[in-house]
Design a protein around this motif. Structure first.
Motif, PDB file in Angstrom:
ATOM      1  N   ALA A   8      -1.986   6.394  -0.934  1.00 51.80           N
ATOM      2  CA  ALA A   8      -2.753   5.322  -1.784  1.00 51.80           C
ATOM      3  C   ALA A   8      -4.146   5.186  -1.394  1.00 51.80           C
ATOM      4  O   ALA A   8      -5.065   5.121  -2.599  1.00 51.80           O
ATOM      5  CB  ALA A   8      -1.992   4.175  -1.172  1.00 51.80           C
ATOM      6  N   ILE A  27       0.743   5.707   2.742  1.00 49.40           N
ATOM      7  CA  ILE A  27      -0.668   5.037   2.936  1.00 49.40           C
ATOM      8  C   ILE A  27      -1.636   5.935   2.707  1.00 49.40           C
ATOM      9  O   ILE A  27      -2.799   5.520   2.018  1.00 49.40           O
ATOM     10  CB  ILE A  27      -0.730   4.332   4.418  1.00 49.40           C
ATOM     11  N   LEU A  46       0.948  -1.191  -0.131  1.00 52.83           N
ATOM     12  CA  LEU A  46       0.174   0.211   0.000  1.00 52.83           C
ATOM     13  C   LEU A  46       0.906   1.315   0.062  1.00 52.83           C
ATOM     14  O   LEU A  46       0.621   2.290  -0.636  1.00 52.83           O
ATOM     15  CB  LEU A  46      -0.756  -0.067   1.090  1.00 52.83           C
TER      16      LEU A  46
END
Length: 422
Positions: A307, A304, A286
């Protein structure tokens, strides 16, 4: 808390799909279409490699005075740090376990031993049974379990009723971040505030929300939050976040030889070390995705978040296409939010029924065409009973993930239209 529209570079779907070897399968000569993510997502090759590499090179128990054991200790610590970045907390607030259900039963027993007859716990009709039955089991200790209602027309939580259920006797409120059956995203931050106003703790089931949006336990201020890594591209294991003060104060049921230090005192026996190695790899997947869509991010946590910005944008477009197409199919009913103005309050998980076709018949016919969907209640038993569909086979559930494509959605819609004509 609903997902928010944010600017993000579009996902390179070709790169994403190349990470997941299982997506290349075929069924009866047709490309397999994985729409079963709510029951467990597929995993990238790096997760498979991490599990295999651990077993090949480092397989050992912890705490030993030799190389493979010491490497295992380091790996577990690194995985704890990765999940801490995923949830926005400290590593010593992360507990590993076999799955969310087992972790929740363990925590319910520990919390239950602190409560007395007449104390109350609030659960909801919208939730997976893993965040209901562990708390209802405490009725045998004299606790009172209250259930918050839903709005049947769109399968959203009745926040006014929830507020009425919480009172000075309430000791804990257990609620899902998102419904695994109908996709509704609950206003978890508001739930936490309502609970804390009455001095109650909160236990959040984030299993279904975790693959679709960012989680920030500090911002939510929740007391506990549980999720399962196999729902967000990792191996079959569970993760529990608990505020440090609660993990220290509560007394777990454990063997005497286990340490009293957190978080290890909450982890029974030998853990599944190879899958923990896979957990770190799924978080790294991720974060790598986040760096691809936003190369300027610094640190794993920010990667993250980047993402999930991109994942949300991609899934939102697919969901709009899917819902629009489903609404054109004769005799089909979507359970949950269908108003485009409210799409920020739902995940791309759809529960449907079609007149003249049971969910099992639909799932079977779709499966023969290479579309992997679920039928039944998905353990959201209170919801299927509340909506009076349990005896009729529950729902057909279609779950989108960021590795799905527009072409797959269009093929699914064509297949459903063909099935309805049969």
């Amino acid at each position: 808390m609903a997902l928010k529209e944010q600017e993000a570079v579009e996902i390179d779907v070709s790169w994403v799909r190349a990470q997941f070897p299982s997506l290349a399968q075929t069924v009866n000569g047709q490309p397999a279409v994985f729409l079963d993510g709510p029951g467990g997502t597929q995993v990238p090759q790096r997760v498979i490699n991490a599990i295999s590499d651990y077993l090949e090179h480092d397989n050992a128990n912890t705490g030993g005075a030799y190389a493979t054991s010491r490497r295992t200790d380091v790996m577990i610590a690194e995985a704890r740090g990765a999940i801490a970045d995923f949830l926005g907390c400290n590593a010593d607030e992360i507990v590993f376990g076999p799955n969310m259900t087992s972790l929740t039963f363990a925590m319910s027993r520990a919390i239950g031993r602190e409560l007395k007859t007449g104390d109350e716990i609030v659960v909801t009709h919208l939730d997976h049974d893993a965040n209901v039955s562990p708390w209802k089991a405490l009725e045998e200790r004299g606790l009172v379990i209250r259930m918050a209602e839903i709005h049947e027309e769109d399968c959203t939580l009745d926040m006014d009723d929830l507020a009425r259920q919480i009172n000075g006797h309430t000791k804990l409120v257990a609620v899902g971040y998102a419904s695994n059956a109908v996709g509704t995203i609950n206003d978890v931050k508001k739930v936490v505030q309502l609970a804390h106003q009455q001095g109650a703790m909160t236990y959040i089931d984030a299993v279904h929300y975790a693959p679709h949006g960012p989680i920030d336990v500090r911002s939510l201020d929740c007391d506990f939050l549980a999720c399962s890594t196999y729902k967000f591209f990792g191996p079959h294991m569970g993760v529990l976040y608990g505020k440090r003060e609660h993990l220290k104060q509560l007394q777990p049921y454990k063997v005497r030889a286990n340490t009293n230090s957190i978080p290890n005192c909450w982890e029974w026996g030998t853990l599944n070390h190879e899958c923990i190695a896979g957990i770190k790899a799924c978080v790294e997947y991720l974060s790598d995705l986040g760096r691809r869509v936003s190369p300027s991010v610094s640190g794993r946590r920010q990667a993250i978040l980047a993402a999930f910005d991109a994942i949300h944008k991609h899934e939102r477009a697919l969901m709009e296409l899917l819902i629009g197409g489903l609404q054109q199919i004769r005799g089909l009913k979507i359970y949950g939010i269908t108003d485009p103005k409210q799409f920020d309050r739902r995940c791309p998980t759809l529960a449907v029924r079609i007149n003249g076709h049971t969910p099992l018949q639909l799932a079977t016919k779709l499966g023969e065409r290479g579309f992997f969907t679920w039928d039944g209640n998905y353990y959201a038993l209170n919801l299927t009973e509340r909506l009076d569909v349990e005896k009729a086979g529950g729902f057909l559930r279609i779950g989108l993930a960021h590795y799905n494509t527009r072409e797959e959605v269009e093929r699914l819609l064509a297949a459903l239209r063909e099935i309805v004509k049969d």
